[in-house]
Design a protein around this motif. Structure first.
Motif, PDB file in Angstrom:
ATOM      1  N   PHE A   1      40.470   2.947 -56.894  1.00  0.00           N
ATOM      2  CA  PHE A   1      41.859   3.364 -56.616  1.00  0.00           C
ATOM      3  C   PHE A   1      41.803   4.777 -56.016  1.00  0.00           C
ATOM      4  O   PHE A   1      41.494   5.892 -56.760  1.00  0.00           O
ATOM      5  CB  PHE A   1      42.560   3.714 -57.906  1.00  0.00           C
ATOM      6  N   GLU A   2      41.898   4.849 -54.645  1.00  0.00           N
ATOM      7  CA  GLU A   2      41.936   6.134 -54.094  1.00  0.00           C
ATOM      8  C   GLU A   2      43.411   6.574 -53.873  1.00  0.00           C
ATOM      9  O   GLU A   2      43.822   7.787 -54.281  1.00  0.00           O
ATOM     10  CB  GLU A   2      41.290   6.095 -52.784  1.00  0.00           C
ATOM     11  N   ASN A   3      44.292   5.567 -53.657  1.00  0.00           N
ATOM     12  CA  ASN A   3      45.620   5.880 -53.866  1.00  0.00           C
ATOM     13  C   ASN A   3      46.494   4.748 -53.801  1.00  0.00           C
ATOM     14  O   ASN A   3      45.832   3.606 -53.333  1.00  0.00           O
ATOM     15  CB  ASN A   3      46.142   6.860 -52.691  1.00  0.00           C
ATOM     16  N   GLY A   4      47.831   4.540 -54.061  1.00  0.00           N
ATOM     17  CA  GLY A   4      48.627   3.797 -53.898  1.00  0.00           C
ATOM     18  C   GLY A   4      49.679   3.581 -52.755  1.00  0.00           C
ATOM     19  O   GLY A   4      49.492   4.705 -51.885  1.00  0.00           O
ATOM     20  N   VAL A   5      50.600   2.952 -52.524  1.00  0.00           N
ATOM     21  CA  VAL A   5      51.707   3.154 -51.639  1.00  0.00           C
ATOM     22  C   VAL A   5      53.072   3.113 -52.096  1.00  0.00           C
ATOM     23  O   VAL A   5      53.206   2.503 -53.137  1.00  0.00           O
ATOM     24  CB  VAL A   5      51.597   1.914 -50.714  1.00  0.00           C
ATOM     25  N   PHE A   6      53.799   3.608 -51.257  1.00  0.00           N
ATOM     26  CA  PHE A   6      55.247   3.656 -51.616  1.00  0.00           C
ATOM     27  C   PHE A   6      56.259   3.015 -50.900  1.00  0.00           C
ATOM     28  O   PHE A   6      56.365   3.136 -49.495  1.00  0.00           O
ATOM     29  CB  PHE A   6      55.924   5.222 -51.771  1.00  0.00           C
ATOM     30  N   PRO A   7      56.789   1.609 -51.259  1.00  0.00           N
ATOM     31  CA  PRO A   7      58.054   1.002 -50.554  1.00  0.00           C
ATOM     32  C   PRO A   7      59.137   1.870 -50.835  1.00  0.00           C
ATOM     33  O   PRO A   7      59.143   2.805 -51.422  1.00  0.00           O
ATOM     34  CB  PRO A   7      58.092  -0.285 -51.299  1.00  0.00           C
ATOM     35  N   SER A   8      60.119   1.224 -50.078  1.00  0.00           N
ATOM     36  CA  SER A   8      61.495   2.470 -49.818  1.00  0.00           C
ATOM     37  C   SER A   8      62.102   2.515 -51.301  1.00  0.00           C
ATOM     38  O   SER A   8      62.618   3.665 -51.361  1.00  0.00           O
ATOM     39  CB  SER A   8      62.253   1.697 -48.860  1.00  0.00           C
ATOM     40  N   LYS A   9      61.991   1.677 -52.212  1.00  0.00           N
ATOM     41  CA  LYS A   9      62.870   1.675 -53.398  1.00  0.00           C
ATOM     42  C   LYS A   9      61.944   2.694 -54.305  1.00  0.00           C
ATOM     43  O   LYS A   9      62.441   3.024 -55.359  1.00  0.00           O
ATOM     44  CB  LYS A   9      63.147   0.642 -54.182  1.00  0.00           C
ATOM     45  N   ASP A  10      60.806   3.244 -53.803  1.00  0.00           N
ATOM     46  CA  ASP A  10      60.092   4.068 -54.572  1.00  0.00           C
ATOM     47  C   ASP A  10      60.435   5.464 -54.119  1.00  0.00           C
ATOM     48  O   ASP A  10      59.545   6.424 -54.314  1.00  0.00           O
ATOM     49  CB  ASP A  10      58.476   3.972 -54.638  1.00  0.00           C
ATOM     50  N   GLY A  11      61.335   5.624 -53.337  1.00  0.00           N
ATOM     51  CA  GLY A  11      61.810   7.141 -52.752  1.00  0.00           C
ATOM     52  C   GLY A  11      61.792   8.092 -53.582  1.00  0.00           C
ATOM     53  O   GLY A  11      61.434   9.320 -53.290  1.00  0.00           O
ATOM     54  N   TRP A  12      62.312   8.013 -54.759  1.00  0.00           N
ATOM     55  CA  TRP A  12      62.477   9.173 -55.614  1.00  0.00           C
ATOM     56  C   TRP A  12      61.191   9.729 -56.205  1.00  0.00           C
ATOM     57  O   TRP A  12      60.880  10.501 -56.615  1.00  0.00           O
ATOM     58  CB  TRP A  12      63.502   8.543 -56.615  1.00  0.00           C
ATOM     59  N   VAL A  13      60.305   8.413 -56.370  1.00  0.00           N
ATOM     60  CA  VAL A  13      58.962   8.869 -56.699  1.00  0.00           C
ATOM     61  C   VAL A  13      58.309   9.631 -55.808  1.00  0.00           C
ATOM     62  O   VAL A  13      57.433  10.786 -56.359  1.00  0.00           O
ATOM     63  CB  VAL A  13      58.117   7.259 -57.155  1.00  0.00           C
ATOM     64  N   TYR A  14      58.469   9.321 -54.803  1.00  0.00           N
ATOM     65  CA  TYR A  14      57.802   9.924 -53.603  1.00  0.00           C
ATOM     66  C   TYR A  14      58.063  11.427 -53.332  1.00  0.00           C
ATOM     67  O   TYR A  14      57.629  12.408 -53.257  1.00  0.00           O
ATOM     68  CB  TYR A  14      58.067   9.168 -52.074  1.00  0.00           C
ATOM     69  N   GLU A  15      59.732  11.499 -53.572  1.00  0.00           N
ATOM     70  CA  GLU A  15      60.066  13.025 -53.674  1.00  0.00           C
ATOM     71  C   GLU A  15      59.526  13.784 -54.705  1.00  0.00           C
ATOM     72  O   GLU A  15      59.426  14.908 -54.660  1.00  0.00           O
ATOM     73  CB  GLU A  15      61.506  12.978 -53.470  1.00  0.00           C
ATOM     74  N   PHE A  16      59.577  13.264 -55.810  1.00  0.00           N
ATOM     75  CA  PHE A  16      58.759  13.851 -56.987  1.00  0.00           C
ATOM     76  C   PHE A  16      57.487  14.414 -56.605  1.00  0.00           C
ATOM     77  O   PHE A  16      56.987  15.557 -56.735  1.00  0.00           O
ATOM     78  CB  PHE A  16      58.809  13.058 -58.245  1.00  0.00           C
ATOM     79  N   ASP A  17      56.654  13.158 -56.277  1.00  0.00           N
ATOM     80  CA  ASP A  17      55.200  13.788 -55.523  1.00  0.00           C
ATOM     81  C   ASP A  17      55.101  14.715 -54.626  1.00  0.00           C
ATOM     82  O   ASP A  17      54.364  15.817 -54.625  1.00  0.00           O
ATOM     83  CB  ASP A  17      54.495  12.660 -55.095  1.00  0.00           C
ATOM     84  N   GLN A  18      56.213  14.813 -53.779  1.00  0.00           N
ATOM     85  CA  GLN A  18      56.189  16.034 -52.816  1.00  0.00           C
ATOM     86  C   GLN A  18      56.589  17.399 -53.308  1.00  0.00           C
ATOM     87  O   GLN A  18      55.862  18.309 -52.859  1.00  0.00           O
ATOM     88  CB  GLN A  18      57.247  15.729 -51.722  1.00  0.00           C
ATOM     89  N   ARG A  19      57.388  17.503 -54.225  1.00  0.00           N
ATOM     90  CA  ARG A  19      57.813  18.544 -55.287  1.00  0.00           C
ATOM     91  C   ARG A  19      56.608  19.088 -55.755  1.00  0.00           C
ATOM     92  O   ARG A  19      56.154  20.255 -55.803  1.00  0.00           O
ATOM     93  CB  ARG A  19      58.925  18.713 -55.880  1.00  0.00           C
ATOM     94  N   TYR A  20      55.801  18.048 -56.467  1.00  0.00           N
ATOM     95  CA  TYR A  20      54.484  18.310 -57.393  1.00  0.00           C
ATOM     96  C   TYR A  20      53.610  19.057 -56.314  1.00  0.00           C
ATOM     97  O   TYR A  20      52.800  20.153 -56.619  1.00  0.00           O
ATOM     98  CB  TYR A  20      54.259  17.189 -58.003  1.00  0.00           C
ATOM     99  N   LEU A  21      53.316  18.314 -55.203  1.00  0.00           N
ATOM    100  CA  LEU A  21      52.585  19.105 -54.446  1.00  0.00           C
ATOM    101  C   LEU A  21      52.746  20.346 -53.663  1.00  0.00           C
ATOM    102  O   LEU A  21      51.811  21.109 -53.445  1.00  0.00           O
ATOM    103  CB  LEU A  21      51.998  17.791 -53.042  1.00  0.00           C
ATOM    104  N   ARG A  22      53.934  20.476 -53.602  1.00  0.00           N
ATOM    105  CA  ARG A  22      54.282  21.812 -53.232  1.00  0.00           C
ATOM    106  C   ARG A  22      53.763  23.021 -54.297  1.00  0.00           C
ATOM    107  O   ARG A  22      53.375  24.034 -53.789  1.00  0.00           O
ATOM    108  CB  ARG A  22      55.688  22.172 -52.940  1.00  0.00           C
ATOM    109  N   ASP A  23      54.066  22.569 -55.490  1.00  0.00           N
ATOM    110  CA  ASP A  23      53.795  23.494 -56.699  1.00  0.00           C
ATOM    111  C   ASP A  23      52.211  23.598 -56.530  1.00  0.00           C
ATOM    112  O   ASP A  23      51.724  24.765 -56.508  1.00  0.00           O
ATOM    113  CB  ASP A  23      54.162  22.776 -58.115  1.00  0.00           C
ATOM    114  N   VAL A  24      51.517  22.650 -56.583  1.00  0.00           N
ATOM    115  CA  VAL A  24      49.936  22.822 -56.644  1.00  0.00           C
ATOM    116  C   VAL A  24      49.253  23.103 -55.700  1.00  0.00           C
ATOM    117  O   VAL A  24      48.157  23.912 -55.691  1.00  0.00           O
ATOM    118  CB  VAL A  24      49.077  21.415 -57.158  1.00  0.00           C
ATOM    119  N   GLU A  25      49.770  23.089 -54.323  1.00  0.00           N
ATOM    120  CA  GLU A  25      49.278  23.675 -53.262  1.00  0.00           C
ATOM    121  C   GLU A  25      49.536  25.222 -52.901  1.00  0.00           C
ATOM    122  O   GLU A  25      48.906  25.525 -51.911  1.00  0.00           O
ATOM    123  CB  GLU A  25      49.402  22.777 -52.121  1.00  0.00           C
ATOM    124  N   SER A  26      50.519  25.670 -53.725  1.00  0.00           N
ATOM    125  CA  SER A  26      51.027  27.054 -53.228  1.00  0.00           C
ATOM    126  C   SER A  26      49.996  27.905 -54.099  1.00  0.00           C
ATOM    127  O   SER A  26      49.067  27.472 -54.972  1.00  0.00           O
ATOM    128  CB  SER A  26      52.148  27.210 -54.015  1.00  0.00           C
TER     129      SER A  26
END
Length: 367
Positions: free
Chosen positions: A341-366
């Motif tokens: 498992f390197e990574n999974g994928v996001f279909p459109s109905k996973d949009g809110w999950v994707y947005e959470f991941d993006q916010r998380y990445l902004r935190d950990v990459e700061s």
């Protein structure tokens, strides 16, 4: 042209000690984190202990009724002060090692067998933690810097939790508290909350009462308030559609009474509101592959004050759903540790999950 494939976080983000260490410093110690209802420390001298990653925090109500938070560490030689999950004292918190005592505002007041002039007591208070309260919900922030105001943090949320204040959340009272240990990384728990593609598969009872979830969506067509309608005339998320509890103070009309509203408060709080109940869940990470869920079931004062009040129909149904979710999350945890498992994928109905991941990445990459 093929659509862009959106990828999940890498597998290591869900299980490695290195990733968890970054989460601890850049997510849990920099954001406002929900810890519990102010009602749990209703009287002066009452306190609760919460564990935020590797830090133990005491939340205390002072004689002046003000709520304060401190690191659970004695200023003498670093002993933990309180071991119980909650308690109540008359005048001060006492370290069990050398009996140093701290007033409810954190001030060092007693140092047995030590002359007063040996210690500068005013500069040896308990180390403070930022704390604030919104609608009866207590949040702490472990940042070494002055954090942005709590209200600003709450306004910067995808699910707009500030709008839920209209239900009279500040007036609600605790009817039940549950604590559940889950063998899954905290992000898996949050991601699961943010989608309903899994609902038709693992939540047959839930989709029977929330028609919008039958199609794997977290939204309902035709509603612009973020809510979803409950089936069969329900006014709360419970198995029996005939169950009637007093409505929440701010419920206005059938659209409110027969609906459910859910909000993630980043990083680790779920706020779920229906016509008769509000569930506040704090997700406390306990390690790279585990966390603790503490859910407070809140009801109107009228409901809790009724001698015949019984929250069990609401609690039992929601704990069924929570257990179904946790079983799925633990299954995911076992899977993401695979070397494949390197990574999974996001279909459109996973949009809110994707947005959470993006916010998380902004935190950990700061930095």
């Amino acid at each position: 042209m093929a659509p862009e494939i959106r990828k999940t976080l890498p597998g290591a983000a869900y299980h490695s000690a290195e990733s968890y260490a970054v989460d601890t410093e850049r997510v849990f110690y920099r954001n406002w984190v929900y810890v519990g209802r102010a009602e749990r420390i209703a009287r002066p001298g009452a306190w609760i202990r919460v564990e935020i990653a590797d830090e133990s925090i005491l939340v205390v109500r002072g004689k002046d009724e003000r709520i304060r938070a401190f690191y659970n560490v004695c200023r003498h030689r670093g002993s933990r002060i309180c071991d119980e999950e909650q308690g109540e004292v008359r005048t001060h918190l006492r370290c069990p090692y050398h009996a140093w005592g701290y007033a409810l505002d954190g001030t060092l007041v007693t140092t047995p067998m030590i002359d007063k002039d040996e210690i500068d007591r005013p500069s040896t208070s308990l180390w403070p933690v930022h704390v604030d309260v919104w609608e009866g919900f207590v949040f702490v922030n472990l940042s070494r810097e002055e954090p942005r105001p709590l209200l600003e943090h709450l306004a910067d949320q995808m699910d707009e939790p500030l709008k839920l204040a209209r239900f009279g959340l500040a007036d609600l009272q605790i009817g039940h508290v549950s604590t559940i240990e889950v063998q899954a990384n905290w992000k898996i728990i949050i991601e699961n909350y943010n989608e309903c593609l899994h609902c038709p598969t693992i939540h047959p009872e839930l989709v029977a009462m929330v028609p919008a979830y039958r199609k794997g969506s977290i939204f309902e067509e035709g509603r612009d308030d973020g809510g979803v309608s409950l089936a069969d005339g329900r006014t709360t998320v419970a198995q029996d559609p005939r169950l009637r509890l007093p409505l929440l103070p701010g419920v206005r009309g059938e659209d409110d009474a027969g609906a459910y509203f859910g909000a993630l408060v980043y990083p680790t709080m779920f706020l779920d509101v229906d016509g008769s109940a509000c569930l506040a869940t704090a997700v406390f990470p306990t390690g790279p592959q585990s966390c603790r869920l503490v859910t407070e079931y809140l009801f109107s004062p009228e409901a809790v004050g009724d001698p015949d009040f019984d929250p069990s129909p609401v609690v039992s149904f929601n704990e069924l759903v929570i257990q179904q979710d946790n079983d799925a999350c633990e299954r995911v945890q076992r899977g993401v540790t695979s070397r494949a498992f390197e990574n999974g994928v996001f279909p459109s109905k996973d949009g809110w999950v994707y947005e959470f991941d993006q916010r998380y990445l902004r935190d950990v990459e700061s930095v």
